[in-house]
Design an enzyme around this catalytic site. Structure first.
Site, PDB file in Angstrom:
ATOM      1  N   HIS A 180       0.857  -1.196   0.000  1.00  0.00           N
ATOM      2  CA  HIS A 180       0.000   0.000   0.000  1.00  0.00           C
ATOM      3  C   HIS A 180       0.889   1.241   0.000  1.00  0.00           C
ATOM      4  O   HIS A 180       1.957   1.249   0.615  1.00  0.00           O
ATOM      5  CB  HIS A 180      -0.910  -0.016   1.232  1.00  0.00           C
ATOM      6  CG  HIS A 180      -1.986   1.018   1.164  1.00  0.00           C
ATOM      7  ND1 HIS A 180      -1.749   2.339   1.433  1.00  0.00           N
ATOM      8  CD2 HIS A 180      -3.291   0.920   0.812  1.00  0.00           C
ATOM      9  CE1 HIS A 180      -2.882   3.021   1.263  1.00  0.00           C
ATOM     10  NE2 HIS A 180      -3.831   2.180   0.887  1.00  0.00           N
ATOM     11  N   GLU A 231      -3.928   2.048  -7.346  1.00  0.00           N
ATOM     12  CA  GLU A 231      -4.266   3.150  -6.442  1.00  0.00           C
ATOM     13  C   GLU A 231      -3.331   4.329  -6.720  1.00  0.00           C
ATOM     14  O   GLU A 231      -2.238   4.400  -6.138  1.00  0.00           O
ATOM     15  CB  GLU A 231      -4.110   2.709  -4.989  1.00  0.00           C
ATOM     16  CG  GLU A 231      -5.066   1.631  -4.565  1.00  0.00           C
ATOM     17  CD  GLU A 231      -5.453   1.753  -3.103  1.00  0.00           C
ATOM     18  OE1 GLU A 231      -6.648   1.791  -2.829  1.00  0.00           O
ATOM     19  OE2 GLU A 231      -4.558   1.850  -2.247  1.00  0.00           O
TER      20      GLU A 231
END
Ligand code: PGA
Length: 267
Positions: free
Chosen positions: A94, A166
């Site tokens: 992430h 993302e």
């Protein structure tokens, strides 16, 4: 047929009782859908109690992180091995981990491999920063992140991985800057093409590619309607049971829209 994957990344929010209450609220609202898979990624601390609480026909669990070694002298860490009976998925790479905890390409690669070794599906997050985007480096960044993260895997293992696109500039902007579905589409196509070039068309077809970045119940449809978008990774809006259950409902509606009925993708 591929199931649409809706992942709620709660990040560093909610203690044990708050997490339990949110699951209770979600369970009241979210129905069992054969073709939608709803995954909750609470803090590590609450995974164990939630694993006992959740209705497994409705929810699966994900960890937000784990350490790349299976056991040993690594004070403060939790391994994929320790999580293997608890979760189906672990989020790896992430952007917040890359940024705040300095996880570099090698570490992300080793975590992806550790997940596979422990039979947990990694949700690999990739995406460019605003600076990289402005410099025209988006494709290069995606290429490097994907190539290195998957480099120790076989074609078969790659096909099991989930990749979440993302763009860092669109994460948690709270109605600020949003990625346009057209921009997302280009990135998703590029990501699948990278997988195809490196691991063949079978893996590219099978791999699930998600979008994440300030997704809520109002705008999620625009992303889920993109061909080749297999679901969404939701941060902020996953803490709100109205919004998160709304996202699941929207996913169901998109999946069952008339033009999608004949869309017989294999798995
Ligand atoms: P966001 O977070 O939905 O709050 O932008 C997404 C994520 O970071 O996974």
């Amino acid at each position: 047929m591929k199931r649409t994957l809706i992942v709620g990344n709660w990040k560093m929010n909610l203690d044990t009782s708050q997490a339990s209450l949110l699951v209770h609220r979600l369970e009241e609202r979210i129905k069992i859908h054969q073709d939608i898979e709803v995954v909750l990624a609470p803090s590590l601390l609450t995974l164990q109690p939630l694993s006992l609480q959740i209705d497994r026909r409705k929810f699966r669990l994900a960890a937000q992180n784990a350490y790349l070694k299976d056991e040993g002298a690594f004070t403060g860490e939790v391994s994929f091995t320790m999580l293997r009976d608890l979760v189906h998925y672990v989020i790896v790479g992430h952007s917040e981990r890359r940024l705040y905890f300095h996880e570099d390409l090698d570490m992300v690669r080793d975590k992806v491999a550790a997940a596979i070794r422990n039979e947990i599906t990694p949700i690999l997050c990739v995406g460019e920063t605003q600076v990289e985007r402005r410099a025209g480096e988006t494709k290069q960044v995606l290429h490097d992140q994907i190539m290195s993260a998957l480099s120790n895997l076989t074609d078969q293992e790659v096909s099991e991985v989930v990749i979440a696109y993302e763009p860092v500039w669109a994460i948690s902007t709270f109605s600020g800057i949003l990625a346009k579905p057209d921009e997302v589409k280009q990135a998703l196509v590029f990501i699948r093409k990278q997988v195809e070039d490196l691991y063949g068309s079978r893996a590219a077809k099978k791999i699930r590619v998600l979008y994440g970045g300030s997704v809520d119940d109002q705008i999620v449809g625009g992303y889920l309607e993109i061909e080749g978008c297999d679901g969404v990774l939701v941060g902020g809006a996953s803490l709100n049971y109205h919004k998160f259950s709304g996202i699941v409902e929207k996913a169901y509606a998109v999946k069952h829209a008339p033009e999608k009925e004949s869309d017989g993708e294999d798995s």
